[in-house]
Design a protein around this motif. Sequence first.
Motif, PDB file in Angstrom:
ATOM      1  N   GLU A 178     -29.236  43.605 -62.252  1.00 39.72           N
ATOM      2  CA  GLU A 178     -28.122  42.705 -61.867  1.00 39.72           C
ATOM      3  C   GLU A 178     -28.562  41.896 -60.489  1.00 39.72           C
ATOM      4  O   GLU A 178     -28.449  40.822 -60.350  1.00 39.72           O
ATOM      5  CB  GLU A 178     -27.210  43.677 -61.299  1.00 39.72           C
ATOM      6  CG  GLU A 178     -26.009  42.944 -60.519  1.00 39.72           C
ATOM      7  CD  GLU A 178     -25.025  41.927 -61.603  1.00 39.72           C
ATOM      8  OE1 GLU A 178     -25.252  42.351 -62.737  1.00 39.72           O
ATOM      9  OE2 GLU A 178     -24.554  40.861 -61.166  1.00 39.72           O
ATOM     10  N   ASN A 237     -28.784  37.918 -59.989  1.00 39.21           N
ATOM     11  CA  ASN A 237     -28.446  37.214 -59.042  1.00 39.21           C
ATOM     12  C   ASN A 237     -29.496  36.191 -58.567  1.00 39.21           C
ATOM     13  O   ASN A 237     -29.149  35.096 -58.116  1.00 39.21           O
ATOM     14  CB  ASN A 237     -27.992  38.376 -57.758  1.00 39.21           C
ATOM     15  CG  ASN A 237     -26.807  39.004 -58.194  1.00 39.21           C
ATOM     16  OD1 ASN A 237     -25.875  38.499 -59.062  1.00 39.21           O
ATOM     17  ND2 ASN A 237     -26.565  39.946 -57.482  1.00 39.21           N
ATOM     18  N   GLY A 281     -20.909  41.226 -58.370  1.00 40.13           N
ATOM     19  CA  GLY A 281     -22.256  41.551 -58.910  1.00 40.13           C
ATOM     20  C   GLY A 281     -22.812  42.527 -57.697  1.00 40.13           C
ATOM     21  O   GLY A 281     -23.325  43.842 -57.868  1.00 40.13           O
TER      22      GLY A 281
END
Length: 540
Positions: A440, A444, A486
């Motif tokens: 993740e 990002n 996120g």
Amino acid sequence: MRAYTWIAVVLVVILTVMLVLAVNELYVAPQKAGDLARYAERLARCYQISLHIERLISSVDNYILYNDPRYLEEFHYYSLETLREEMDLYNTVDASVRRKVGDLIDENRKYLSFVERAAAGGELGRVEHAYLAAALRDRAHVVTDDFKERVDRAAASVAEEENKKRTFLLLLTFLSVGFLAVGVYGFGLPLLRENGSLRHLTTSLRNAVVITDEKGVVRNINAVAERLLGLSADTVVGRPLNAVLGHAPHLREVLQPLFQVILSRQEVTNYQAIYVHGGRKQGLTADYYPLMVLDKLTGAAMVAQPETTHRDKRLLFDSMEAERKKLSIEIHDWIGRYMSSLIYTLDYTLRQHGEQLPEAVRDNLVRLRQQCQVAATDMRSIMNEVHPYLLDKVGLVTAVESYVSHFEKTSGKKVFLYYSDRTLKLDLRQAIVIYRIIQEALTNVTKHSDATEVDIHFAVQDGVLRVEILDNGEGKPGQELAEGTGLWGMKERARLLGGDLVYGFTDSGFAVTLTVPLAREEVRGEPDQDHAGGRPPGRA
């Protein structure tokens, strides 16, 4: 597994039948139809020549009977026509028929020469003329009969190809029905069983669960959700969310995120809401997840718990990861195997029959082979996204290295790993959670950062694993951030392991730092001196 094998066999047979039909339609059938048309056109010429020969002989018979010069002029006209047509036919036929046409031309010239000499001398005999006329007719019949046989054979061949085509189409229909039946038995029924398992899991969870389909229609609500939200399954199941909110407007803040999940296909975690139930304010914390099957949205799920009650989310996490792993295996065993069979069949066809196929067909098969290879590569990437299968085999660090290699190719950003021990003895849940957080964080970087490089540090000290993901994006220390789903998801995953996650801009860029306490035996491992404190080989 046996059902999947039968599906693969049926697929290969169907593709083979389709290939045979394609070759027949593009090459064999047009060739035989062309042969039939060509022989039919030459037979028509033969009939025309026979007609002119009959008129030629008739004009001579009339001249002998009436001694009228007009019939001699008619003879001259048809003599030129028959010779011209015979020469045209001679120049268009193949060697096997050319000799017969040549014999006809010779016989015609012999007949014409006799008539010219006899007419010039005034001694045109009826008996000799009848003999030569019969010989000329026989020659014409020989040529005509030859083309009749060729037309009959060509027509029979075309009819045979049509019968073969009907047979293959019938076989293709039968195989397609069989494939559908085997597919339903081997794949559809397991999906139904899995759906039943999901329903059982929903009723077994101690959390409140609401499940909708991709159109926002409520499909399931468990007893905990009925008690917590004050709803009845009889009044909400089968109804759209809008209708449910119209019936229970006090739950708008609770159920509204389901629409967001369906539209964005992204999970929303740690969502906090307050609503009034039984005349009292009630707070809850909910997570919302998109339900995906083969990268297709099939619905959304809400898992909620009262805010004042501590709930262990590990059961849900383990269940989801188990389903992800099972789905990844299903993709590999079903689609992957059939894709391999398809690629092998195309390779074999191109290798064995490539030179015999028309160029357009061969080029289409080559392009299909290339597209299948690209699809197979993408499928492996999807499998790794669904479940990082390397974690089960080689551990966290090696799995991250594999993911980083793929990430660099797709994003164009360089990633460097730093560690002194690559044999961290983590349990599977810890490895998956840490892997997902790194995944993740890198996502990002791709979405929200202008960074060109990312450093990932692994360090173990005093029984605590510290993982730092640092990029070189622009930002100022202390700069405020709008926390999205996120970052919330990463923090929630960290809490599953009893750890913590902090993030923010530093002097070097944006940093995400994860700390996870390790059991005593998990701290042990053999140092990897090759990569200790530096960048892996081959990185600039």
